[in-house]
Design an enzyme around this catalytic site. Structure first.
Site, PDB file in Angstrom:
ATOM      1  N   HIS A   1      43.702  46.107  29.338  1.00  0.00           N
ATOM      2  CA  HIS A   1      44.491  46.011  30.578  1.00  0.00           C
ATOM      3  C   HIS A   1      45.490  47.172  30.664  1.00  0.00           C
ATOM      4  O   HIS A   1      46.608  47.030  31.163  1.00  0.00           O
ATOM      5  CB  HIS A   1      45.238  44.669  30.622  1.00  0.00           C
ATOM      6  CG  HIS A   1      45.373  44.106  32.009  1.00  0.00           C
ATOM      7  ND1 HIS A   1      44.637  43.038  32.460  1.00  0.00           N
ATOM      8  CD2 HIS A   1      46.155  44.449  33.060  1.00  0.00           C
ATOM      9  CE1 HIS A   1      44.979  42.753  33.707  1.00  0.00           C
ATOM     10  NE2 HIS A   1      45.897  43.605  34.101  1.00  0.00           N
TER      11      HIS A   1
ATOM     12  N   GLN B   1      37.128  41.293  41.419  1.00  0.00           N
ATOM     13  CA  GLN B   1      37.728  40.854  40.151  1.00  0.00           C
ATOM     14  C   GLN B   1      38.477  39.536  40.368  1.00  0.00           C
ATOM     15  O   GLN B   1      39.278  39.432  41.293  1.00  0.00           O
ATOM     16  CB  GLN B   1      38.686  41.948  39.648  1.00  0.00           C
ATOM     17  CG  GLN B   1      39.498  41.580  38.440  1.00  0.00           C
ATOM     18  CD  GLN B   1      40.856  41.008  38.820  1.00  0.00           C
ATOM     19  OE1 GLN B   1      41.509  41.517  39.718  1.00  0.00           O
ATOM     20  NE2 GLN B   1      41.276  39.959  38.126  1.00  0.00           N
TER      21      GLN B   1
ATOM     22  N   SER C   1      38.474  46.375  27.340  1.00  0.00           N
ATOM     23  CA  SER C   1      39.722  46.799  27.999  1.00  0.00           C
ATOM     24  C   SER C   1      40.901  46.065  27.383  1.00  0.00           C
ATOM     25  O   SER C   1      40.778  44.915  26.953  1.00  0.00           O
ATOM     26  CB  SER C   1      39.635  46.447  29.492  1.00  0.00           C
ATOM     27  OG  SER C   1      40.895  46.593  30.114  1.00  0.00           O
TER      28      SER C   1
HETATM   29  C1  LIG Z   1      49.315  48.883  38.699  1.00  0.00           C
HETATM   30  C2  LIG Z   1      48.183  48.207  37.990  1.00  0.00           C
HETATM   31  C3  LIG Z   1      47.701  47.011  38.475  1.00  0.00           C
HETATM   32  C4  LIG Z   1      46.627  46.365  37.846  1.00  0.00           C
HETATM   33  N1  LIG Z   1      46.135  45.227  38.401  1.00  0.00           N
HETATM   34  C5  LIG Z   1      45.045  44.651  37.847  1.00  0.00           C
HETATM   35  C6  LIG Z   1      44.440  43.537  38.473  1.00  0.00           C
HETATM   36  O1  LIG Z   1      44.882  43.056  39.518  1.00  0.00           O
HETATM   37  N2  LIG Z   1      43.356  42.992  37.864  1.00  0.00           N
HETATM   38  C7  LIG Z   1      42.827  43.482  36.701  1.00  0.00           C
HETATM   39  O2  LIG Z   1      41.846  42.950  36.202  1.00  0.00           O
HETATM   40  N3  LIG Z   1      43.374  44.560  36.115  1.00  0.00           N
HETATM   41  C8  LIG Z   1      44.455  45.155  36.651  1.00  0.00           C
HETATM   42  N4  LIG Z   1      44.983  46.270  36.076  1.00  0.00           N
HETATM   43  C9  LIG Z   1      44.368  46.815  34.853  1.00  0.00           C
HETATM   44  C10 LIG Z   1      43.304  47.825  35.214  1.00  0.00           C
HETATM   45  O3  LIG Z   1      42.230  47.224  35.908  1.00  0.00           O
HETATM   46  C11 LIG Z   1      42.727  48.519  33.954  1.00  0.00           C
HETATM   47  O4  LIG Z   1      42.271  47.550  33.053  1.00  0.00           O
HETATM   48  C12 LIG Z   1      43.744  49.406  33.278  1.00  0.00           C
HETATM   49  O5  LIG Z   1      44.285  50.333  34.203  1.00  0.00           O
HETATM   50  C13 LIG Z   1      43.185  50.172  32.077  1.00  0.00           C
HETATM   51  O6  LIG Z   1      41.901  50.663  32.268  1.00  0.00           O
HETATM   52  P1  LIG Z   1      40.698  50.212  31.295  1.00  0.00           P
HETATM   53  O7  LIG Z   1      40.525  48.761  31.454  1.00  0.00           O
HETATM   54  O8  LIG Z   1      39.535  51.024  31.769  1.00  0.00           O
HETATM   55  O9  LIG Z   1      41.111  50.596  29.893  1.00  0.00           O
HETATM   56  C14 LIG Z   1      46.055  46.931  36.683  1.00  0.00           C
HETATM   57  C15 LIG Z   1      46.531  48.151  36.202  1.00  0.00           C
HETATM   58  C16 LIG Z   1      47.581  48.789  36.840  1.00  0.00           C
HETATM   59  C17 LIG Z   1      48.061  50.113  36.310  1.00  0.00           C
END
Ligand SMILES: Cc1cc2nc3c(=O)[nH]c(=O)nc-3n(C[C@H](O)[C@H](O)[C@H](O)COP(=O)(O)O)c2cc1C
Length: 317
Positions: free
Chosen positions: A306, A162, A304
């Site tokens: 995030h 990513q 998403s």
């Molecule tokens: C602690 C934490 C750190 C995250 N770090 C990143 C990251 O470095 N890069 C990224 O693209 N998303 C990051 N995310 C978002 C997740 O990849 C993801 O989008 C989110 O948990 C929700 O899931 P979904 O996208 O399937 O709805 C992070 C989420 C959490 C909880």
């Protein structure tokens, strides 16, 4: 800055592990073994991890309305299932994700800074992915290097890298080359992170990377002895994919200086042209953006928000 890590104290403390771990009752699986669901696992994390790091892991942007709605959405799903289908476990759930064969139809999404939560960090997630035959996804701001991951997951193991919308194209090119070299076949560009989400819990907890040695943070560390022992007896966590010449005390500045709100569809097209494998765009919430992403050259749309960590919403449109 003088810290236990810059003084090299962790090297000495490591030697005391056989004495200290039993005294602090540090047994990684003790509580986890009793967990019966994800909510229990979350409580395990809350009781073990430093308050500031757990806050970072658990929180959402602004009033956390989106975070709550994300979770509630699952409880609104109704299943109208067929019965007596004659299926015999174990069921074959294998499928293809990003053109790669995987045994289960989901994977652990990219998460930054895993060593903040546990010293094994991303490596533990990579091992779990391998055990379950799922795709592994590494974040751009991981605390383990691509090389360490590739030592656990062989060259042809399904791996996704990513990237963030960094300002410095040379840095992006360098990171893409590293990803290729280490066997990452697919790429995901996260597009909902060109600014820092306003995570109010982080502000309240004075969250920083690396941790600040204030009285309050030291007090919180005393309340989580197992986490603190692991933190003090292991090398300091740092962002592993960021250039070596960036010192730990300027990591946050480095990330802030690289976040690029002006990143546009043109930049996204450039990125697509730099990567010849499957490429996803992560953070799409609108059909018109999804269409535009396909025109820009992405091969997958990753819907998403995030995890509600970036832009919160207060209204239902
Ligand atoms: C602690 C934490 C750190 C995250 N770090 C990143 C990251 O470095 N890069 C990224 O693209 N998303 C990051 N995310 C978002 C997740 O990849 C993801 O989008 C989110 O948990 C929700 O899931 P979904 O996208 O399937 O709805 C992070 C989420 C959490 C909880």
């Amino acid at each position: 800055m003088l810290t236990p890590h810059t003084l090299g104290i962790h090297k000495f403390l490591r030697l005391l592990n056989p004495l200290v771990r039993p005294a602090l009752n540090i047994k990684p699986n003790r509580r986890l073994k009793k967990a019966v669901n994800i909510a229990d696992v979350r409580l395990c994390a809350e009781s073990r991890v430093h308050k500031m790091c757990f806050g970072y892991l658990d929180s959402g942007g602004d009033d956390e309305v989106t975070l709550r709605r994300n979770k509630d959405a699952y409880s609104q799903l109704e299943m109208h299932f067929h019965v007596l289908s004659g299926l015999e476990p174990p069921l074959d759930l294998s499928t293809k994700i990003f053109g790669q064969d995987v045994k289960i139809p989901f994977f652990a999404c990219p998460t930054a800074g895993n060593r903040m939560f546990h010293t094994e960090g991303e490596l533990a997630v990579a091992k779990a992915s391998k055990e379950h035959g799922s795709l592994y996804c590494l974040s751009s701001i991981s605390t383990s290097s691509m090389k360490e991951i590739s030592e656990i997951l062989p060259q042809d193991y399904p791996k996704l890298f990513q990237v963030y919308v960094w300002k410095d194209r040379a840095l992006l090119r360098d990171i893409l080359a590293q990803a290729k070299e280490n066997g990452f076949q697919s790429l995901a560009l996260t597009v909902d992170f060109s600014w820092y989400g306003n995570r109010e819990r982080d502000i309240r907890n004075n969250f920083t990377i690396p941790p600040a040695y204030t009285l309050n943070q030291i007090w919180e560390a005393c309340k989580r002895p197992a986490w603190t022992w692991d933190f003090l007896s292991n090398p300091a966590y740092t962002y592993a994919l960021i250039r070596n010449d960036v010192h730990a005390d300027s990591l946050a500045n480095f990330i802030n200086s690289q976040l690029y709100p002006a990143f546009s569809w043109k930049d996204a097209e450039w990125l697509c042209s730099e990567w010849d494998g499957p490429k996803a765009i992560k953070g799409i919430c609108r059909p018109d953006d999804a269409k535009r992403a396909l025109d820009a050259g992405f091969t997958s749309i990753w819907v998403s928000n995030h995890g509600g960590r970036q832009l919160d919403t207060r209204y239902t449109l």
